[in-house]
Design an enzyme around this catalytic site. Sequence first.
Site, PDB file in Angstrom:
ATOM      1  N   THR A 101       0.616  -1.407   0.020  1.00 57.53           N
ATOM      2  CA  THR A 101       0.303  -0.226  -0.115  1.00 57.53           C
ATOM      3  C   THR A 101       0.880   1.483  -0.287  1.00 57.53           C
ATOM      4  OG1 THR A 101      -1.608  -1.206   0.638  1.00 57.53           O
ATOM      5  CG2 THR A 101      -1.644   1.532   1.031  1.00 57.53           C
ATOM      6  N   VAL A 126      -3.056  -5.080  -2.213  1.00 58.63           N
ATOM      7  CA  VAL A 126      -4.070  -6.093  -1.555  1.00 58.63           C
ATOM      8  C   VAL A 126      -4.801  -5.730  -0.759  1.00 58.63           C
ATOM      9  CG1 VAL A 126      -2.626  -7.524  -2.181  1.00 58.63           C
ATOM     10  CG2 VAL A 126      -2.496  -7.262  -0.102  1.00 58.63           C
ATOM     11  N   VAL A 175      -7.675   3.219  -4.964  1.00 62.34           N
ATOM     12  CA  VAL A 175      -8.772   1.951  -4.491  1.00 62.34           C
ATOM     13  C   VAL A 175      -8.912   1.328  -3.230  1.00 62.34           C
ATOM     14  CG1 VAL A 175     -10.491   0.250  -5.094  1.00 62.34           C
ATOM     15  CG2 VAL A 175      -9.846   1.792  -6.752  1.00 62.34           C
ATOM     16  N   LYS A 176      -7.508   1.038  -2.969  1.00 58.84           N
ATOM     17  CA  LYS A 176      -6.469   0.064  -1.735  1.00 58.84           C
ATOM     18  C   LYS A 176      -6.885   1.186  -1.127  1.00 58.84           C
ATOM     19  CE  LYS A 176      -5.178  -1.502   1.439  1.00 58.84           C
ATOM     20  NZ  LYS A 176      -3.985  -2.568   1.548  1.00 58.84           N
ATOM     21  N   ILE A 177      -6.342   2.834  -0.737  1.00 59.67           N
ATOM     22  CA  ILE A 177      -6.517   3.624   0.322  1.00 59.67           C
ATOM     23  C   ILE A 177      -8.304   3.862   1.154  1.00 59.67           C
ATOM     24  CG2 ILE A 177      -5.794   5.714   1.010  1.00 59.67           C
ATOM     25  CD1 ILE A 177      -3.452   5.792  -0.862  1.00 59.67           C
TER      26      ILE A 177
END
Length: 297
Positions: A101, A126, A175-177
Amino acid sequence: MSETKTPLGFIGLGVMGEPMCANLVRKSGHPVYVTDISPEPVARIGALGGRACASIVEVAQSAEIVFLSLPSIVQVEQVCTGPGGLVEAAGRVRIVVDMSTSDVTRTRQLAETLRGHGILLIDAPVARMREAARLGTLMITVGATQKDYDSVLPYLSCMGTDVLLCGGIGNGQVVKIMNNMVVFMTVHALAEAITIGRSAGVDGALLLDALSKGSADSFVLRNPGQKALAAQTFPEKTFPTEYAIKDILLALELASQGDVDARAAKLTHDLLERTRAAGYVKEYYPVMVKLIERGYA
């Protein structure tokens, strides 16, 4: 394993990286060259059939596609462009897939730098928990062109069941954050709810079980909620407070860049900072409930 198949590399065998790499070794059918600053996980992956390497340079000289699972963009930059890194090694690497990340702006800048050295960077952070990493059921959000996404999808599918193309480089990180930001804010809300419930005489485990049967139900309630907040268990080597702070600061930086006053996220960041200041640095971040229990002091 056939050496005619594309040789892969994996750097970073931590809490998430080791089980992810194990699945890549087991499922891909390709040789996987691995290294980490700790020799123990390298040895364990070697016992599964991975190719243990003593350095990043050794991985770079053997692998064409290298996957990274590292704490932050700082380590990603060091591995890619620092002394003894992938660029300096002048090896076989043509694609780097960053599954950490990482900071969005610096990810995009690193992609430009690596492009100048003939190396493609794809961001593929992930989501989901350690058990999902072990089972190969992670969500993976990818920033790449359709063509580049297609080229690494078979390998990512060894590690995740939901591999989503989110747009160009850096979009996987965005999007992950946002995913993590919502998770932290939900844990904050659950921590307040369970503290209020207990103060009013309701058992915490009973409360969250009841909420899981109503419209307040969520993955977060059933995992960090019931397994940590209700159980009052906050182990180390899970997802510590310091990691949560790193990720929510990435979210707040994106908010600032977009001129968004993310007030709720700021409140959760403040609580996480107070949690760290109280000495809960390595514990699983839902330990923030302890600060709520004592009035945020």
